[in-house]
Design an enzyme around this catalytic site. Structure first.
Site, PDB file in Angstrom:
ATOM      1  N   ASP A   9     -45.248  62.844  85.230  1.00 32.60           N
ATOM      2  CA  ASP A   9     -45.450  63.971  84.320  1.00 32.60           C
ATOM      3  C   ASP A   9     -46.931  64.072  84.028  1.00 32.60           C
ATOM      4  OD1 ASP A   9     -45.896  62.631  81.420  1.00 32.60           O
ATOM      5  OD2 ASP A   9     -44.309  61.528  82.454  1.00 32.60           O
ATOM      6  N   ASP A  22     -39.997  67.755  74.601  1.00 30.09           N
ATOM      7  CA  ASP A  22     -40.670  66.493  74.281  1.00 30.09           C
ATOM      8  C   ASP A  22     -40.687  66.362  72.769  1.00 30.09           C
ATOM      9  OD1 ASP A  22     -42.394  64.384  73.851  1.00 30.09           O
ATOM     10  OD2 ASP A  22     -44.053  65.193  75.019  1.00 30.09           O
ATOM     11  N   GLU A  37     -41.034  63.585  69.862  1.00 27.89           N
ATOM     12  CA  GLU A  37     -41.460  62.204  69.644  1.00 27.89           C
ATOM     13  C   GLU A  37     -42.401  62.145  68.448  1.00 27.89           C
ATOM     14  OE1 GLU A  37     -44.726  60.853  72.258  1.00 27.89           O
ATOM     15  OE2 GLU A  37     -44.181  62.536  73.584  1.00 27.89           O
TER      16      GLU A  37
END
Length: 279
Positions: free
Chosen positions: A78, A167, A169
């Site tokens: 990524d 994503d 987090e």
């Protein structure tokens, strides 16, 4: 009584002026974008600079090298603006067969290297997808999902495009959970996922770390039956998974790949990546 020689007071005044000017310049720098400070005095990165796994090393640390096993796994990477223009041919030669590219963050940031990274991975032969870095404290999940789809997060059944990834987090700009309670965080995530599916017809991949998921969602188990899990853990194995998932689809196992970007393993052979791309 101390005796001041001629000119001493002038020099002391000049030195004090220089010191004051330096301190004023430093104070100004700390107010500029990219040099902000949090309430506890820690430097905060500029908005838009967040990348997948940024908080994993800080919060979970780095363990040993990933162990091999009987299950077939397929290497992937990524990337974000931090990698700039990527040498995709070198990655392909090293065995990388799939990639995720950061497309967006919040509702204001687009990766300036997106075209080179997204088209370059495709042109070399990789199956690729895009991800959105979530900032639940800046706008709704629906607003961010729409921004993502409109700016690189769309999906097509061409056999080479993976579903978009959320994503979610640690917050690099402030409180780990973006100031949200576990129930509010779950609602935000659901808002994003529901909107993304309505726009694309696909269930988005969820990228997260188990420790963050426990802390910020209360280890919510309701997404495991619909959304593929991309687990972040820099250790010898993926370890404990968040509640609701019996297995992971992808595993980000290091932030220091041998060539560029974070490296990942797909939990299956190449044909299983094709299956995920095809929906």
């Amino acid at each position: 009584m101390p005796v001041h020689r001629p000119g001493t007071a002038r020099r002391e005044h000049h030195a004090a002026g220089v010191l004051l000017a330096v301190l004023s310049a430093l104070a100004l720098l700390l107010t500029l974008p990219g040099a902000a400070q949090s309430a506890d005095g820690e430097n905060v990165p500029p908005r838009g600079s967040a990348r997948m796994g940024q908080g994993v090393l800080e919060h979970d640390g780095q363990g040993g090298e990933p162990r091999g096993g009987d299950a077939v796994q397929t290497e992937g990477v990524d990337v974000s603006s931090h990698q700039g223009n990527v040498n995709w041919s070198a990655l392909w030669s090293s065995g990388v067969r799939w990639a995720y590219v950061k497309a967006t963050e919040a509702t204001s940031y687009r990766n300036p290297y997106f075209a080179q990274q997204y088209n370059g991975s495709y042109n070399i032969g990789m199956i690729r997808g895009t991800y959105h870095f979530a900032t639940p404290d800046t706008s709704s999940g629906a607003a961010q999902a729409n921004y993502f789809v409109d700016n690189g997060g769309a999906w097509s059944r061409d056999g080479k495009t993976l579903p978009g990834a959320l994503d979610i987090e640690w917050n690099p700009y402030g409180a780990a959970c973006f100031g949200k309670s576990p129930s509010a965080m779950v609602s935000w995530i659901r808002d994003f996922l529901t909107t993304y599916k309505a726009r694309t017809g696909r269930d988005a991949v969820i990228y997260t770390a188990t420790s963050w998921w426990k802390q910020c969602t209360g280890n919510y188990s309701g997404f495991g039956s619909t959304n593929p899990l991309w687990i972040a853990r820099y250790d010898v194995s993926p370890g404990e998974l968040p509640a609701g998932w019996g297995f992971h689809t992808m595993w980000q196992y290091t932030s220091s790949g041998p060539i560029v970007g974070d490296h990942n393993k797909f939990n299956g052979a190449y044909d299983r990546i094709q299956a995920l791309a095809n929906g």
